[in-house]
Scaffold this active site. Sequence first.
Site, PDB file in Angstrom:
ATOM      1  CB  SER A 269     -64.125  47.535  81.704  1.00 40.79           C
ATOM      2  OG  SER A 269     -63.839  46.224  80.769  1.00 40.79           O
ATOM      3  CE  LYS A 270     -72.011  44.601  84.915  1.00 34.67           C
ATOM      4  NZ  LYS A 270     -73.318  45.002  85.515  1.00 34.67           N
TER       5      LYS A 270
END
Length: 496
Positions: free
Chosen positions: A247-248
């Site tokens: 995930s970012k």
Amino acid sequence: MSEVRVRFPPSPTGYLHIGGARTALYNWLYARKHNGKLILRIEDTDAERSTQESIDGILKGLKWLGLNWDEGPYFQTAFTHEHKAAAQRLLDEGLAYKCFCTKEELEHKREAALSAKRDYKYDGSCRNLTAEETAAREARGLPCVIRFKVDRQAPGTVSFNDHVLGVISRTYNDIEDFVIVRSNGKPLYLLCNVVDDIRDRISHVIRGQDHLGNTARQILIYRALGARVPEFAHMPLTLDLKKAKISKRSHGEIVAVQFYQQRGFLPWALCNFLALLGWSTTDNQEIFSREELIKAFSLERINKANSIFNYQKDNPKFFTDPKAISINEHYLRTMPMAELAPLVKERLQAAGLWQDDYDGSRREWFINTVDLIRSRFHTLNDFAEMGRAYFAEDYEFEARAVRKNVLKHEELKTWLPALADSLEALPEYNHETIEAAMRGMAEDLGIKPGILINGARAVTTGRLAGPSMFEVAEAIGRERMVNRLRHKTAPLYEPD
Ligand code: GLU
């Protein structure tokens, strides 16, 4: 097989994630393989989280990757009336019902189930309200959701034969009467997604395993609406080395397609890498042209197990999965120069290093130089960064190159300017004569040729390593080589 119609239905709540790009790619491959259609549908029903910026980013990312679609983009919000009509139809046919249970009541029941160590499932208390009771509650203005009525009498299970995972079954008893329309009148994903897939005549739903839990409920909706249930293929998730979802928030930019574009990846190299993130051939082939991949791709060869994105946060050498980098290097090294040249031109332009005669009188030089230096480069950006010395005088020196190949030999301060003289005096200037001059001089001095060659490389390119120095010297050209050896050597010995 009847017509293959697949879809990519992103929710536009952020950038195009590489996991999303992989889903798009697998759908695209399947559509192309079967001469089918890929439908792009923007699932923008979540008005609070959907943004125009995200929509633009997704479209731009798909275009950059070369994943063209055949229909759309359709916008889910344009079909709200259809979603509502479907809910109404289910109500009318007794396949759904209005539920007036309050949040507090439901919470209470959930807690009671938890403390009795029972799995919580909505108990269906509003299931059997009569039409009059329902009308009376509505007349009092009580808020309600619409729930799908799961047929408790039905024996057994809801099953489907997933193309990746095989037969998946869920007993009816495990499925609660789920909400399809919120109390504010907004139809929910489970319903909208099915209504849209029916309208778009989707034949195969190829999506991530994170949606596996939705499939049985969605099948019930298809059946209730009297529609044909599509085929399903649930792709494995992509995890990091610690088995966490990428995930970012935890991995930063490397999960966004845009990052790869900015870092100078070739779009097909990224597609090739993403294809291998959860799919393989029996012989583990790794490099596929577009046509080869379309031909080789099949849903059945998608891995069941989650795929690992091999990103080592603290390893600066690999700014993303090393396999992605090595695939990109492969394409950089081997793609036709006619395709590479314009991409390099773009990067040089952006860095202010482009000269128009690279397209004119110096075209041959430009092509030969790019061809020479590409063998060592990882991304397109390297042409303007690691390769700056070929296109400008203000290149930087790698500290290691200076330390190891210049400062270690004090005498290079006179040897390299002397080499400049001998290059200047060559009757002919090409890599063969340059090699002879360098080796001859080393022999005269009684030193290893490497000392002279590496010293010259460090001074004239700023780099520790690179392609054959004789070819490099030819590419840089006599005048620039002579100047650099004469004027850039001594300053390197001066303290900063
Ligand atoms: N909008 C959903 C998502 O982005 C689509 C899921 C599906 O493919 O059904 O996750």
